[in-house]
Write a protein that holds these residues in place. Structure first.
Motif, PDB file in Angstrom:
ATOM      1  N   LEU A   1       0.832  -1.213   0.000  1.00 14.53           N
ATOM      2  CA  LEU A   1       0.000   0.000   0.000  1.00 14.53           C
ATOM      3  C   LEU A   1       0.867   1.263   0.000  1.00 14.53           C
ATOM      4  CD1 LEU A   1      -2.807  -1.040   2.547  1.00 14.53           C
ATOM      5  CD2 LEU A   1      -3.100  -0.677   0.086  1.00 14.53           C
ATOM      6  N   GLY A   2       2.125   1.107   0.364  1.00 11.79           N
ATOM      7  CA  GLY A   2       3.060   2.225   0.242  1.00 11.79           C
ATOM      8  C   GLY A   2       3.501   2.895   1.534  1.00 11.79           C
ATOM      9  N   VAL A   3       3.342   2.237   2.685  1.00 10.59           N
ATOM     10  CA  VAL A   3       3.810   2.890   3.924  1.00 10.59           C
ATOM     11  C   VAL A   3       5.335   2.995   3.911  1.00 10.59           C
ATOM     12  CG1 VAL A   3       1.901   2.166   5.411  1.00 10.59           C
ATOM     13  CG2 VAL A   3       3.969   0.780   5.297  1.00 10.59           C
ATOM     14  N   GLU A   4       5.827   3.987   4.644  1.00  6.02           N
ATOM     15  CA  GLU A   4       7.288   4.179   4.658  1.00  6.02           C
ATOM     16  C   GLU A   4       7.912   3.904   6.027  1.00  6.02           C
ATOM     17  OE1 GLU A   4       8.694   7.673   2.412  1.00  6.02           O
ATOM     18  OE2 GLU A   4       6.608   7.844   1.736  1.00  6.02           O
ATOM     19  N   GLU A   5       7.047   3.790   7.028  1.00  6.29           N
ATOM     20  CA  GLU A   5       7.567   3.498   8.363  1.00  6.29           C
ATOM     21  C   GLU A   5       6.592   2.575   9.072  1.00  6.29           C
ATOM     22  OE1 GLU A   5       7.914   5.651  12.682  1.00  6.29           O
ATOM     23  OE2 GLU A   5       6.131   5.400  11.458  1.00  6.29           O
ATOM     24  N   LEU A   6       7.130   1.628   9.851  1.00  5.53           N
ATOM     25  CA  LEU A   6       6.280   0.791  10.700  1.00  5.53           C
ATOM     26  C   LEU A   6       6.820   0.932  12.119  1.00  5.53           C
ATOM     27  CD1 LEU A   6       6.021  -2.445   8.475  1.00  5.53           C
ATOM     28  CD2 LEU A   6       4.207  -0.764   8.896  1.00  5.53           C
ATOM     29  N   SER A   7       5.959   1.356  13.036  1.00  4.70           N
ATOM     30  CA  SER A   7       6.405   1.490  14.415  1.00  4.70           C
ATOM     31  C   SER A   7       5.699   0.426  15.237  1.00  4.70           C
ATOM     32  CB  SER A   7       6.110   2.895  14.942  1.00  4.70           C
ATOM     33  OG  SER A   7       6.757   3.060  16.183  1.00  4.70           O
ATOM     34  N   VAL A   8       6.488  -0.424  15.884  1.00 10.22           N
ATOM     35  CA  VAL A   8       5.937  -1.632  16.498  1.00 10.22           C
ATOM     36  C   VAL A   8       6.497  -1.811  17.913  1.00 10.22           C
ATOM     37  CG1 VAL A   8       5.818  -2.682  14.214  1.00 10.22           C
ATOM     38  CG2 VAL A   8       7.802  -3.139  15.619  1.00 10.22           C
ATOM     39  N   GLY A   9       5.921  -2.738  18.668  1.00 10.74           N
ATOM     40  CA  GLY A   9       6.441  -3.025  20.008  1.00 10.74           C
ATOM     41  C   GLY A   9       7.899  -3.457  19.888  1.00 10.74           C
ATOM     42  N   PRO A  10       8.769  -3.090  20.846  1.00  7.46           N
ATOM     43  CA  PRO A  10      10.196  -3.401  20.735  1.00  7.46           C
ATOM     44  C   PRO A  10      10.466  -4.875  20.446  1.00  7.46           C
ATOM     45  CG  PRO A  10       9.750  -2.166  22.755  1.00  7.46           C
ATOM     46  CD  PRO A  10       8.436  -2.357  22.063  1.00  7.46           C
TER      47      PRO A  10
END
Ligand code: PEP
Ligand code: MG
Length: 588
Positions: free
Chosen positions: A528-537
């Motif tokens: 879909l084109g996301v540039e960042e994924l922020s996730v649990g450590p």
């Protein structure tokens, strides 16, 4: 067939909330008052324990009668009547008999048997829809607590559950309970209530504690100290596991550890697809204590710092100075990577920022996030000044939660500009070019993303709330958990719409909701084109490895197909097919 004396294995099903396996005895805590220590007794000790119980009851009765007469002198019959009711509770023969027989049947100490019986009794009362009865539970809790304090201390104390390794079983756990949990002793937890997207579950994943929620068992029927296996992958609590089950889980645990170790070896490697598209994998944090975990994970920054957790164990937000210290420490420790500090998102299922005079009829649609900050400009100002001050010590960005339209963006930005002017006049250092972003988590913001994009530096999609508000399914209500579908066509269309609006305006889009850490969905989000994924450590290494295994071109073709698909399951299947093809070993 179990051998004589061997207990039968029982499997309870729940919703998997945090992956992992824990093997340890259970410790059960219920609602209302804190649990006493629990230990096993021998058959010869039954009578002694029953005697201790009778004695504790007698002492409590004497105390209550004395209190009653003292209060009568001071305040008259009306007020002292309450203690009379308390004495009556203690004289209820059915309770007394059940405690005596529980000691005998379970072979556990008297105070714990009393606690278990009272909790069962209270739980039954809480479930009766009668406000009078529900109010009386407070009286019963009060008396029960008093009895517990009156147990003589001379009984020999055996090793207690809570201080040893255990699997915690509870009716429900607040985010604050989870945050303050002793992580050395609690190897995993299971709750009767709760859902995958509650903050309790999010914290469990962040800490790497296996968890199961929405357990199909009345917690109070589970006997403390029973040997157990908690399976956070498939959502099971297995009591009295048989030798084959134990063996299978021990092996599974070793296999998972092997995969974890191989991922650890890749920590810090660049995260780009096989065809060269870079993606940032950053971490979500709730507490500053999580920083070592984040640094070990190889995350390239913090994509979401949930500052409302500063309200944990506090009545109100810390002042500017204290906040500036905390944020500066995070900025300094994460440099040269960016730290995105989200302003206070209190209310809803989160920590309340202040006691409201009237309970909100629908807190999720009420006084939450940016609405609170804009209504409390003095508090908002302190937080923005603190964020700006931290920007002198590293790379910092600010982000606003629960934005529903342009006017909230402009009012929030106005506060940032005013605070910048103030700090400049005061000669305090800060970053004039501090990026300002917004969460896209209210459908209105996603639909109007093209109108808002020209005014901000980035979008971060909060899928936890975006899903909840798009499909009208409470993210923490287990009764509707089935309907909470991250791949609902409406949700992925909103994500796509947001990303397109951002691209057309030259800004980037990230995702910081739980969906970002679900590697079954990485092909879809990438496509879909996301540039960042922020996730649990804990999820950082796995998401990083998933990205390194995928081709962006292949994911984009699949995402185009997914956008035309009418069903959530079909969309999930499309993404899963690529996940299986490229990294089946990483999938749980
Ligand atoms: C979200 O809504 O997806 C999000 C990241 O914010 P929170 O879970 O704190 O509401
Ligand atoms: Mg949110």
């Amino acid at each position: 067939m179990p051998a004589k004396g061997e207990k039968l294995q029982v499997i309870y099903e729940g919703i998997p909330a945090s992956p992992g396996i824990s093997i340890a005895p259970v410790h059960v805590i219920a609602r209302g008052f804190s649990s006493p220590e629990v230990y096993e007794i021998t058959e010869n000790e039954v009578e002694r324990e029953q005697g201790r119980f009778t004695q504790a009851l007698e002492i409590t009765k004497r105390q209550l009668i004395e209190l009653q007469s003292r209060l009568k002198d001071l305040a008259g019959d009306n007020e002292s009547g309450i203690f009379e009711a308390h004495v009556m509770i203690l004289e209820d023969r059915s309770v007394v008999k059940r405690v005596q027989s529980t000691i005998e049947k379970r072979l556990q100490n008297a105070e714990y048997a009393f606690y278990a019986v009272m909790q069962n009794f209270l739980e039954a009362m809480r479930r009766i829809p009668d406000p009078y009865l529900r109010e009386r539970t407070a009286d019963i809790e009060d008396v029960a607590e008093r009895v517990l304090r009156n147990f003589s201390l001379e009984a020999d104390t055996r090793p207690m559950g809570p201080d040893d390794h255990h699997v915690l079983v509870a009716y429900d756990l607040a985010p604050s309970d989870t945050a303050s949990m002793n992580r050395k002793h609690v190897l995993g937890f299971a709750t009767e209530q709760g859902s995958v997207n509650s903050h309790t579950a999010i914290l469990a994943r962040a800490f790497g504690i296996p968890a199961v929620v929405g357990l199909d068992a009345a917690v109070i029927d589970i006997i403390a100290l029973t040997p157990s296996i908690l399976d956070g992958y498939t959502g099971k609590l297995i009591l009295n596991p048989d030798p084959e089950t134990l063996d299978r889980y021990r092996r599974l645990s070793l296999d998972k550890e092997r995969v974890r170790n191989s991922l650890d070896a890749m920590r810090g490697a660049a995260t780009q697809t096989v065809d060269g598209r870079p993606l940032t994998v950053s971490a979500n944090i709730e507490l500053v204590d999580d920083l070592p975990l984040v640094k070990r994970s190889g995350a390239k920054g913090i994509g979401l710092y949930r500052t409302e957790f500063l309200l944990l164990n506090a009545e109100e937000m810390p002042d500017e100075q204290r906040q500036a210290q905390v944020y500066s420490r995070v900025a300094r420790e994460m440099a040269p990577h960016t730290v995105i500090i989200r302003t206070l998102d209190a209310g809803g299922d989160k920590l309340p920022v202040e006691a409201l005079t009237d309970a909100e009829p629908n807190p999720f649609l009420g006084w939450r996030g940016i609405r609170v900050s804009l209504a409390r400009p003095a508090m908002f100002r302190e937080q923005i000044r603190a964020v700006l001050r931290a920007s002198a010590f590293g790379k910092v960005a600010v982000m606003f939660p629960m934005i529903s339209g342009l006017s909230e963006v402009l009012r929030s930005k106005d506060m940032v500009r005013r605070c910048m002017d103030e700090l400049e006049k005061e000669g305090i250092a800060f970053d004039r070019h501090l990026p300002v972003g917004i969460m896209i988590e209210v459908p209105a913001a996603a639909i109007c993303a093209d109108l808002v994009a020209p005014y901000v530096d980035f979008f971060s999609i909060g899928t936890n709330d975006l899903i909840q508000y798009t499909v009208a399914v409470d993210r923490v209500n287990p009764h509707v958990a089935e309907l909470y579908r991250p791949t609902h066509p409406a949700v992925i269309r909103l994500i796509k719409r947001t990303i397109d609006a951002a691209t057309n305006n030259g800004i980037w889009t990230g995702i910081c909701g739980e969906m970002a850490g679900d590697i079954r969905l990485t092909p879809l989000l990438l496509g879909l084109g996301v540039e960042e994924l922020s996730v649990g450590p804990q999820q950082v290494p796995r998401v990083g490895q998933a990205i390194r295994s995928l081709s962006h071109a292949e994911c984009a073709v699949m995402a185009d197909e997914a956008l035309k698909h009418p069903r959530s399951q079909g969309i999930l299947d499309l993404s899963m097919a690529l996940a299986r093809k490229h990294y089946s070993e990483l999938l749980d």
